[in-house]
Write a protein that holds these residues in place. Structure first.
Motif, PDB file in Angstrom:
ATOM      1  N   ASN A 106      28.927  29.230 -14.446  1.00 50.37           N
ATOM      2  CA  ASN A 106      28.391  27.912 -14.081  1.00 50.37           C
ATOM      3  C   ASN A 106      27.155  28.008 -13.174  1.00 50.37           C
ATOM      4  O   ASN A 106      26.906  27.125 -12.344  1.00 50.37           O
ATOM      5  CB  ASN A 106      29.461  27.061 -13.386  1.00 50.37           C
ATOM      6  CG  ASN A 106      30.617  26.737 -14.302  1.00 50.37           C
ATOM      7  OD1 ASN A 106      30.432  26.317 -15.430  1.00 50.37           O
ATOM      8  ND2 ASN A 106      31.833  26.948 -13.806  1.00 50.37           N
ATOM      9  N   GLN A 107      26.375  29.064 -13.352  1.00 48.67           N
ATOM     10  CA  GLN A 107      25.198  29.244 -12.501  1.00 48.67           C
ATOM     11  C   GLN A 107      24.203  28.096 -12.661  1.00 48.67           C
ATOM     12  O   GLN A 107      23.519  27.722 -11.699  1.00 48.67           O
ATOM     13  CB  GLN A 107      24.523  30.586 -12.837  1.00 48.67           C
ATOM     14  CG  GLN A 107      25.319  31.800 -12.384  1.00 48.67           C
ATOM     15  CD  GLN A 107      25.628  31.761 -10.897  1.00 48.67           C
ATOM     16  OE1 GLN A 107      24.745  31.541 -10.072  1.00 48.67           O
ATOM     17  NE2 GLN A 107      26.896  31.964 -10.553  1.00 48.67           N
ATOM     18  N   ALA A 108      24.089  27.550 -13.861  1.00 52.00           N
ATOM     19  CA  ALA A 108      23.177  26.426 -14.068  1.00 52.00           C
ATOM     20  C   ALA A 108      23.611  25.206 -13.255  1.00 52.00           C
ATOM     21  O   ALA A 108      22.773  24.464 -12.731  1.00 52.00           O
ATOM     22  CB  ALA A 108      23.098  26.076 -15.557  1.00 52.00           C
ATOM     23  N   THR A 109      24.915  25.015 -13.143  1.00 52.07           N
ATOM     24  CA  THR A 109      25.424  23.891 -12.365  1.00 52.07           C
ATOM     25  C   THR A 109      25.094  24.048 -10.893  1.00 52.07           C
ATOM     26  O   THR A 109      24.675  23.094 -10.225  1.00 52.07           O
ATOM     27  CB  THR A 109      26.954  23.769 -12.529  1.00 52.07           C
ATOM     28  OG1 THR A 109      27.260  23.454 -13.884  1.00 52.07           O
ATOM     29  CG2 THR A 109      27.522  22.676 -11.631  1.00 52.07           C
ATOM     30  N   TRP A 110      25.272  25.261 -10.359  1.00 55.07           N
ATOM     31  CA  TRP A 110      25.007  25.459  -8.929  1.00 55.07           C
ATOM     32  C   TRP A 110      23.516  25.337  -8.636  1.00 55.07           C
ATOM     33  O   TRP A 110      23.135  24.865  -7.554  1.00 55.07           O
ATOM     34  CB  TRP A 110      25.552  26.807  -8.476  1.00 55.07           C
ATOM     35  CG  TRP A 110      26.959  27.069  -8.931  1.00 55.07           C
ATOM     36  CD1 TRP A 110      27.477  28.237  -9.403  1.00 55.07           C
ATOM     37  CD2 TRP A 110      28.045  26.126  -8.957  1.00 55.07           C
ATOM     38  NE1 TRP A 110      28.797  28.091  -9.736  1.00 55.07           N
ATOM     39  CE2 TRP A 110      29.174  26.804  -9.479  1.00 55.07           C
ATOM     40  CE3 TRP A 110      28.177  24.778  -8.612  1.00 55.07           C
ATOM     41  CZ2 TRP A 110      30.406  26.187  -9.653  1.00 55.07           C
ATOM     42  CZ3 TRP A 110      29.415  24.154  -8.797  1.00 55.07           C
ATOM     43  CH2 TRP A 110      30.501  24.846  -9.306  1.00 55.07           C
ATOM     44  N   ALA A 111      22.673  25.738  -9.589  1.00 52.80           N
ATOM     45  CA  ALA A 111      21.226  25.546  -9.419  1.00 52.80           C
ATOM     46  C   ALA A 111      20.888  24.058  -9.435  1.00 52.80           C
ATOM     47  O   ALA A 111      20.051  23.583  -8.652  1.00 52.80           O
ATOM     48  CB  ALA A 111      20.470  26.279 -10.521  1.00 52.80           C
TER      49      ALA A 111
END
Length: 230
Positions: free
Chosen positions: A168-173
């Motif tokens: 979920n790296q896109a979400t945290w960005a």
């Protein structure tokens, strides 16, 4: 030896979660949970008067509780405040055990007849975060902080539901960008306060708005949004 009383509310919620991916937060899932737990329907209805709506709300509040526990267990002393807020939102999402249950909940509370309930739950999450982080505001800022964070949290959840990136790296960005947007607003407000003409105007407006006080505390451990009589 005294037998431990059964926690029917927890049992019903856990049982319902087994059916929600297939039936949503619906009367069908509620009735299936009653059968699974083998609890009298009248007792189940007493615990959750609106059936699946109250089950979905209880599931959301369970997530809030898990987030508060995880947040208070962290040492935040070395973190910037904006990072504390971002961490709280991230923990709230990371601690979700059933993504489909959240997706079904979003669908449920998007319906016009349940939209107010959904907004109240999101507001409650924002309130829990600010309270856990030590917010002491007792004026209009109490409202603006929670309104802003409600927008950040809800938009991040929607992004997360469609995120298929690794861990979920896109979400945290996305979350970091939303927090940065909020910080930019605060910077603009600070600059306006320093402006010779606008500063006096803004201070005058704020002096009036600061007379607004937050509502008195109400119980949230009861289903259906019922308020204890004063």
């Amino acid at each position: 030896m005294t037998e431990t009383p059964r926690d029917y509310a927890t049992e019903l919620l856990d049982a319902a979660l087994m059916h929600v991916p297939f039936d949503g937060w619906s009367e069908t899932a509620f009735k299936a949970a009653i059968q699974d737990v083998d609890v009298p329907p009248a007792l189940a209805r007493g615990l959750f008067p609106r059936g699946a709506i109250d089950l979905a709300a209880a599931y959301h509040r369970r997530g809030d509780g898990a987030m508060i526990a995880a947040l208070t267990a962290r040492d935040l002393s070395e973190m910037r405040f904006r990072d504390r807020v971002a961490l709280a939102v991230r923990l709230r999402i990371e601690l979700v055990e059933d993504k489909e249950a959240v997706r079904r909940g979003v669908t449920l509370f998007a319906l016009p007849m349940h939209a107010a309930e959904g907004a109240k739950l999101i507001w409650g999450t924002a309130d829990h975060i600010w309270t856990a982080l030590g917010d002491t505001s007792r004026d209009i800022n109490w409202y603006t902080k929670r309104a802003t964070l409600s927008g950040v949290y809800s938009s991040t959840v929607l992004y997360w539901l469609g995120d298929d990136s690794l861990d979920n790296q896109a979400t945290w960005a996305f979350l970091d960008r939303r927090i940065d947007d909020v910080m930019q607003i605060e910077k603009v407000k600070a600059q306006v306060r320093k402006a010779p003409g606008l500063g006096r105007l803004m201070k005058g407006a704020e002096s009036i708005l600061n007379r607004v006080k937050p509502p008195k505390a109400r119980r949230e451990d009861l289903p259906g949004g019922w308020t204890v009589p004063r």
